[in-house]
Design a protein around this motif. Structure first.
Motif, short mmCIF file in Angstrom:
data_model
loop_
_atom_site.label_atom_id
_atom_site.label_comp_id
_atom_site.label_asym_id
_atom_site.label_seq_id
_atom_site.Cartn_x
_atom_site.Cartn_y
_atom_site.Cartn_z
N THR A 111 32.21 11.48 53.49
CA THR A 111 32.01 12.30 54.68
C THR A 111 30.56 12.70 54.89
OG1 THR A 111 34.24 13.13 54.34
CG2 THR A 111 32.86 14.30 55.93
N ARG A 112 29.89 13.10 53.83
CA ARG A 112 28.48 13.51 54.00
C ARG A 112 27.62 12.35 54.48
NH1 ARG A 112 29.43 17.19 49.25
NH2 ARG A 112 29.07 19.26 50.10
N LEU A 113 27.86 11.18 53.95
CA LEU A 113 27.11 10.00 54.37
C LEU A 113 27.46 9.64 55.82
CD1 LEU A 113 25.16 7.71 53.61
CD2 LEU A 113 27.14 6.43 52.77
N ALA A 114 28.74 9.69 56.16
CA ALA A 114 29.16 9.42 57.54
C ALA A 114 28.53 10.43 58.49
CB ALA A 114 30.67 9.45 57.65
N ALA A 115 28.52 11.70 58.10
CA ALA A 115 27.94 12.74 58.95
C ALA A 115 26.43 12.54 59.11
CB ALA A 115 28.24 14.11 58.37
N LEU A 116 25.77 12.13 58.05
CA LEU A 116 24.34 11.84 58.15
C LEU A 116 24.12 10.69 59.13
CD1 LEU A 116 21.44 12.36 57.26
CD2 LEU A 116 21.84 10.78 55.34
N GLY A 117 24.96 9.66 59.04
CA GLY A 117 24.88 8.55 59.99
C GLY A 117 25.11 9.03 61.42
N GLY A 118 26.09 9.89 61.61
CA GLY A 118 26.36 10.43 62.95
C GLY A 118 25.19 11.25 63.47
N MET A 145 24.10 16.09 67.51
CA MET A 145 23.33 16.01 66.28
C MET A 145 23.55 17.27 65.44
SD MET A 145 19.23 15.70 65.70
CE MET A 145 18.95 17.42 66.05
N PHE A 146 23.50 18.44 66.08
CA PHE A 146 23.68 19.68 65.32
C PHE A 146 25.13 19.89 64.89
CE2 PHE A 146 19.51 20.68 67.06
CZ PHE A 146 18.89 21.14 65.90
N CYS A 147 26.08 19.31 65.59
CA CYS A 147 27.48 19.39 65.15
C CYS A 147 27.70 18.65 63.84
CB CYS A 147 28.41 18.82 66.23
SG CYS A 147 28.66 19.92 67.62
N TRP A 148 26.92 17.62 63.58
CA TRP A 148 27.07 16.86 62.34
C TRP A 148 26.52 17.61 61.13
CZ3 TRP A 148 30.35 13.14 61.88
CH2 TRP A 148 30.66 12.31 62.96
N VAL A 149 25.58 18.52 61.33
CA VAL A 149 24.91 19.20 60.21
C VAL A 149 25.88 19.92 59.27
CG1 VAL A 149 23.21 20.99 59.61
CG2 VAL A 149 22.68 19.31 61.39
N PRO A 150 26.86 20.71 59.76
CA PRO A 150 27.77 21.35 58.80
C PRO A 150 28.53 20.35 57.93
CG PRO A 150 28.02 22.32 60.98
CD PRO A 150 27.12 21.14 61.13
N LEU A 151 28.85 19.19 58.49
CA LEU A 151 29.56 18.17 57.71
C LEU A 151 28.63 17.48 56.71
CD1 LEU A 151 31.85 16.66 60.46
CD2 LEU A 151 32.45 18.31 58.68
N VAL A 152 27.36 17.36 57.04
CA VAL A 152 26.38 16.84 56.08
C VAL A 152 26.30 17.81 54.90
CG1 VAL A 152 23.92 16.38 55.67
CG2 VAL A 152 24.99 15.57 57.78
N LEU A 153 26.27 19.11 55.19
CA LEU A 153 26.12 20.11 54.14
C LEU A 153 27.39 20.33 53.32
CD1 LEU A 153 24.08 22.75 56.16
CD2 LEU A 153 23.21 21.11 54.48
N ALA A 154 28.54 20.37 53.98
CA ALA A 154 29.78 20.76 53.30
C ALA A 154 30.72 19.61 52.99
CB ALA A 154 30.53 21.80 54.14
N GLY A 155 30.56 18.48 53.65
CA GLY A 155 31.48 17.38 53.43
C GLY A 155 32.85 17.69 54.01
#
Length: 177
Positions: A111-118, A145-155
């Motif tokens: 998820t973190r990698l997918a969110a970074l890609g998003g 872009m900012f919606c993806w940040v919480p998923l990058v941080l928390a998975g």
């Protein structure tokens, strides 16, 4: 002597699992965001792959025409020029990237990698396609872009393959993982 102080002023309400409802809400807080972004990016990728006009070098609705139209108004024209070297290849890369990101977010796979890609897809679209939107908040790529940040941080700590893998690894190592 050490004194402890309770920091929450509200009593915990049981959800049947020994946790308070606030703990449960906190635990599941990112799930709606994951579902929304996952479904949206899967839809965007499939839409590109099934649109007969999009995956062409030129013509109305094509990736090539879109890129040529935004080239001079983008923040980074060199990024658009790079895509214009092979617009159809870039269109396929974009569509498959959106699919991979969407599936990863929706199912909670890496998820973190997918969110970074998003976030990177959204950033590149903001700097190119929606850069000229005025006022800036009319363009949707920056909020994505900012919606993806919480998923990058928390998975994806719940209802995900990542969580299942983590739980399995923790059981195998005796709770040390």
């Amino acid at each position: 002597m050490t004194h402890s102080m309770r920091t929450d002023a509200h009593p915990p309400y049981s959800d049947g699992g020994g946790r308070g409802w606030r703990d449960t809400a906190t635990r599941y807080a990112l799930l709606p965001l994951r579902v929304f972004l996952g479904v949206t990016f899967i839809y965007a990728g499939l839409d590109k792959l099934t649109d007969s006009a999009f995956l062409k070098d030129s013509g109305a609705g094509s990736i090539g025409e879109t890129m040529r139209a935004v080239r001079d108004s983008s923040a980074i024209p060199a990024l658009v020029d790079m895509a214009l070297k092979s617009p159809v290849g870039f269109g396929y890369a974009m569509a498959f990237g959106e699919l991979a990101v969407g599936i990863g977010a929706l199912l909670g796979i890496l998820t973190r990698l997918a969110a970074l890609g998003g976030a990177l897809i959204s950033l590149s679209l903001w700097l190119t396609v929606s850069w000229a939107a005025e006022p800036y908040y009319y363009g949707n790529d920056l909020p994505y872009m900012f919606c993806w940040v919480p998923l990058v941080l928390a998975g994806a700590p719940v209802l995900s393959l990542d969580a299942a893998w983590h739980s399995r690894r923790r059981r195998r190592t005796g709770g040390l993982g």
